[in-house]
Scaffold this active site. Structure first.
Site, PDB file in Angstrom:
ATOM      1  N   GLY A  19       0.846  -1.193   0.000  1.00 48.46           N
ATOM      2  CA  GLY A  19       0.000   0.000   0.000  1.00 48.46           C
ATOM      3  C   GLY A  19       0.879   1.239   0.000  1.00 48.46           C
ATOM      4  CB  SER A  29       0.820   3.191  -4.858  1.00 49.62           C
ATOM      5  OG  SER A  29      -0.440   2.671  -4.457  1.00 49.62           O
ATOM      6  CB  ILE A  33      -1.064   5.776   5.979  1.00 49.22           C
ATOM      7  CG1 ILE A  33      -2.124   6.722   6.567  1.00 49.22           C
ATOM      8  CG2 ILE A  33      -0.120   5.284   7.070  1.00 49.22           C
ATOM      9  CD1 ILE A  33      -3.124   6.043   7.506  1.00 49.22           C
ATOM     10  CG  ASP A  45      -5.569  -8.437  -4.809  1.00 48.21           C
ATOM     11  OD1 ASP A  45      -5.475  -8.157  -3.595  1.00 48.21           O
ATOM     12  OD2 ASP A  45      -6.640  -8.740  -5.371  1.00 48.21           O
ATOM     13  CG  ASN A  79       0.051   1.045   4.869  1.00 42.65           C
ATOM     14  OD1 ASN A  79      -0.420   1.693   5.799  1.00 42.65           O
ATOM     15  ND2 ASN A  79      -0.153   1.378   3.600  1.00 42.65           N
ATOM     16  CB  SER A 117      -7.315   1.137  12.546  1.00 42.86           C
ATOM     17  OG  SER A 117      -8.341   2.086  12.755  1.00 42.86           O
ATOM     18  CE1 TYR A 147     -10.062  -0.265   7.659  1.00 44.07           C
ATOM     19  CE2 TYR A 147     -10.629   0.648   9.812  1.00 44.07           C
ATOM     20  CZ  TYR A 147      -9.779   0.564   8.731  1.00 44.07           C
ATOM     21  OH  TYR A 147      -8.615   1.306   8.727  1.00 44.07           O
ATOM     22  CE  LYS A 168      -6.698  -2.118   8.962  1.00 49.38           C
ATOM     23  NZ  LYS A 168      -5.361  -1.976   8.387  1.00 49.38           N
ATOM     24  CB  ILE A 226      -5.109   9.537   8.314  1.00 45.79           C
ATOM     25  CG1 ILE A 226      -4.694   8.946   9.684  1.00 45.79           C
ATOM     26  CG2 ILE A 226      -3.921  10.148   7.571  1.00 45.79           C
ATOM     27  CD1 ILE A 226      -4.249   9.934  10.737  1.00 45.79           C
TER      28      ILE A 226
HETATM   29  N1  LIG Z   1      -7.079   6.862   6.618  1.00 43.77           N
HETATM   30  C1  LIG Z   1      -7.371   6.592   7.863  1.00 43.77           C
HETATM   31  O1  LIG Z   1      -8.047   7.395   8.554  1.00 43.77           O
HETATM   32  C2  LIG Z   1      -6.868   5.321   8.495  1.00 43.77           C
HETATM   33  C3  LIG Z   1      -7.066   5.170   9.873  1.00 43.77           C
HETATM   34  C4  LIG Z   1      -6.608   4.006  10.493  1.00 43.77           C
HETATM   35  C5  LIG Z   1      -5.958   3.034   9.755  1.00 43.77           C
HETATM   36  N2  LIG Z   1      -5.783   3.194   8.417  1.00 43.77           N
HETATM   37  C6  LIG Z   1      -5.095   2.116   7.701  1.00 43.77           C
HETATM   38  O2  LIG Z   1      -3.996   2.657   6.997  1.00 43.77           O
HETATM   39  C7  LIG Z   1      -3.705   1.828   5.869  1.00 43.77           C
HETATM   40  C8  LIG Z   1      -3.568   2.721   4.640  1.00 43.77           C
HETATM   41  O3  LIG Z   1      -4.815   3.374   4.430  1.00 43.77           O
HETATM   42  P1  LIG Z   1      -4.898   4.795   3.705  1.00 43.77           P
HETATM   43  O4  LIG Z   1      -5.849   5.622   4.474  1.00 43.77           O
HETATM   44  O5  LIG Z   1      -3.550   5.295   3.404  1.00 43.77           O
HETATM   45  O6  LIG Z   1      -5.652   4.356   2.363  1.00 43.77           O
HETATM   46  P2  LIG Z   1      -5.406   4.741   0.821  1.00 43.77           P
HETATM   47  O7  LIG Z   1      -4.949   6.141   0.690  1.00 43.77           O
HETATM   48  O8  LIG Z   1      -6.650   4.309   0.147  1.00 43.77           O
HETATM   49  O9  LIG Z   1      -4.192   3.790   0.391  1.00 43.77           O
HETATM   50  C9  LIG Z   1      -4.339   2.408   0.400  1.00 43.77           C
HETATM   51  C10 LIG Z   1      -3.119   1.773  -0.249  1.00 43.77           C
HETATM   52  O10 LIG Z   1      -3.267   0.352  -0.197  1.00 43.77           O
HETATM   53  C11 LIG Z   1      -3.228  -0.173  -1.541  1.00 43.77           C
HETATM   54  N3  LIG Z   1      -4.117  -1.344  -1.602  1.00 43.77           N
HETATM   55  C12 LIG Z   1      -5.439  -1.409  -1.319  1.00 43.77           C
HETATM   56  N4  LIG Z   1      -5.899  -2.656  -1.514  1.00 43.77           N
HETATM   57  C13 LIG Z   1      -4.834  -3.398  -1.924  1.00 43.77           C
HETATM   58  C14 LIG Z   1      -4.669  -4.756  -2.305  1.00 43.77           C
HETATM   59  N5  LIG Z   1      -5.701  -5.624  -2.300  1.00 43.77           N
HETATM   60  N6  LIG Z   1      -3.435  -5.169  -2.675  1.00 43.77           N
HETATM   61  C15 LIG Z   1      -2.389  -4.318  -2.694  1.00 43.77           C
HETATM   62  N7  LIG Z   1      -2.486  -3.021  -2.355  1.00 43.77           N
HETATM   63  C16 LIG Z   1      -3.703  -2.570  -1.984  1.00 43.77           C
HETATM   64  C17 LIG Z   1      -3.676   1.004  -2.408  1.00 43.77           C
HETATM   65  O11 LIG Z   1      -3.255   0.887  -3.748  1.00 43.77           O
HETATM   66  P3  LIG Z   1      -4.249   0.270  -4.885  1.00 43.77           P
HETATM   67  O12 LIG Z   1      -5.633   0.764  -4.571  1.00 43.77           O
HETATM   68  O13 LIG Z   1      -3.708   0.752  -6.181  1.00 43.77           O
HETATM   69  O14 LIG Z   1      -4.140  -1.202  -4.723  1.00 43.77           O
HETATM   70  C18 LIG Z   1      -2.954   2.148  -1.702  1.00 43.77           C
HETATM   71  O15 LIG Z   1      -1.586   2.142  -2.039  1.00 43.77           O
HETATM   72  C19 LIG Z   1      -4.836   0.810   5.768  1.00 43.77           C
HETATM   73  O16 LIG Z   1      -4.418  -0.415   6.308  1.00 43.77           O
HETATM   74  C20 LIG Z   1      -5.922   1.420   6.642  1.00 43.77           C
HETATM   75  O17 LIG Z   1      -6.756   0.432   7.195  1.00 43.77           O
HETATM   76  C21 LIG Z   1      -6.225   4.306   7.772  1.00 43.77           C
END
Ligand SMILES: NC(=O)c1ccc[n+]([C@@H]2O[C@H](COP(=O)([O-])OP(=O)(O)OC[C@H]3O[C@@H](n4cnc5c(N)ncnc54)[C@H](OP(=O)(O)O)[C@@H]3O)[C@@H](O)[C@H]2O)c1
Length: 257
Positions: A18, A20, A23, A68, A95, A149, A162, A166, A195
């Site tokens: 993740g 790309s 976070i 994936d 991540n 999370s 979800y 986590k 975030i």
């Molecule tokens: N944002 C928040 O408020 C928050 C809070 C707590 C925890 N988190 C956790 O932080 C982590 C990152 O979330 P984010 O908010 O940064 O989300 P994001 O901006 O949507 O980024 C998610 C990343 O994961 C990749 N991804 C998603 N599904 C995938 C798969 N099946 N295989 C490989 N790569 C995959 C996406 O790339 P592609 O879509 O191109 O695959 C992207 O690089 C997650 O684990 C999330 O649960 C986020």
């Protein structure tokens, strides 16, 4: 960064799933700035290419894999390819994840439940297991960072599936922390609060959410991917050498208010 800094990651290699966007990209940027070579994983090749171009500006090697994480065989192949391209790795950031949307628990669907478990839980399990084989075979220790999370430890109304994933990755991290300690491999978790990333895009434009939730964040704002650069460097580096099995909350103070 000064060569004698305990935060210097020059000569180390990191794999960030993740990586790309959001976070994961923030963490990867921190690692690249500190001198690490990085491998970014994600599914969408265009997002990977633009993240690669951005991180390459920091001078280290940057490679990408379109994979994936829910696909067990693809993960095994991608771990081998990444180890080949970087010559192994020292840091693993588990991540990659997706949200599940919000729905009253009684109306939540099995389809969404299975989908979020497949990426967030199966994906973390496959990634950590396959990458740990490389770290153990190298015999030089390492650092694993798992993105959990606040939802793992706080009641996540209308978002139970979800939150289950986590809590699951937290248990995965803690079990691996104990098992791999003798091999010098540390495993620590990061628990982000709210975030601003693609995952929370819908919430960011929802006025009553901002009024009722973000207004309660003591530091007074949404977190950003950049807020995760430092914790990644700290946990990957020698600065955290006696730390394993820990959970670091990065939420602007939300959970203690
Ligand atoms: N944002 C928040 O408020 C928050 C809070 C707590 C925890 N988190 C956790 O932080 C982590 C990152 O979330 P984010 O908010 O940064 O989300 P994001 O901006 O949507 O980024 C998610 C990343 O994961 C990749 N991804 C998603 N599904 C995938 C798969 N099946 N295989 C490989 N790569 C995959 C996406 O790339 P592609 O879509 O191109 O695959 C992207 O690089 C997650 O684990 C999330 O649960 C986020």
């Amino acid at each position: 960064m000064a060569k004698d800094s305990m935060f210097d990651l020059t000569g180390t290699r990191a794999l960030v799933t993740g990586g790309s966007a959001g976070i994961g990209l923030g963490m990867a940027r921190g690692l690249a700035k500190a001198g690490a070579d990085v491998a970014l994983w994600g599914r969408n090749p265009d997002r990977l290419a633009s993240a690669e171009a951005e991180l390459a500006e920091h001078g280290g090697k940057v490679v990408t894999q379109s994979v994936d994480v829910a696909d067990e065989n693809a993960v095994a192949e991608a771990v081998a390819a990444t180890a080949d391209e970087l010559g192994g790795f020292d840091t693993l950031v588990v991540n990659a994840g997706i949200g599940a949307g919000v729905a009253k628990f009684v109306d939540s669907s099995t389809e969404t439940y299975r989908k979020v478990l497949a990426t967030n839980l199966d994906g973390a399990y496959f990634t950590l297991r396959e990458a740990a084989k490389v770290l153990l075979a190298q015999g030089t220790g390492g650092s694993v960072i798992v993105t959990s999370s606040l939802g793992a430890v706080q009641g996540a109304a209308r978002n139970q599936a979800y939150a289950m994933t986590k809590a699951g990755v937290l248990a995965l991290a803690n079990g691996c922390a104990v098992e791999f300690a003798r091999d010098g491999i540390r495993v620590n978790s990061v628990l982000p609060g709210w975030i601003a990333t693609d995952m929370t895009e819908g919430l960011q434009s929802w006025e009553s959410f901002t009024d009722n939730v973000i207004s309660r964040v003591p530091l007074g704002r949404w977190g950003t991917p950049e807020d995760f650069e430092g914790i990644a460097v700290y946990l990957a580096s020698d600065a955290s050498r006696f730390q394993t099995g820990s959970s670091t909350v990065i939420d602007g103070g939300y959970s203690i208010f």
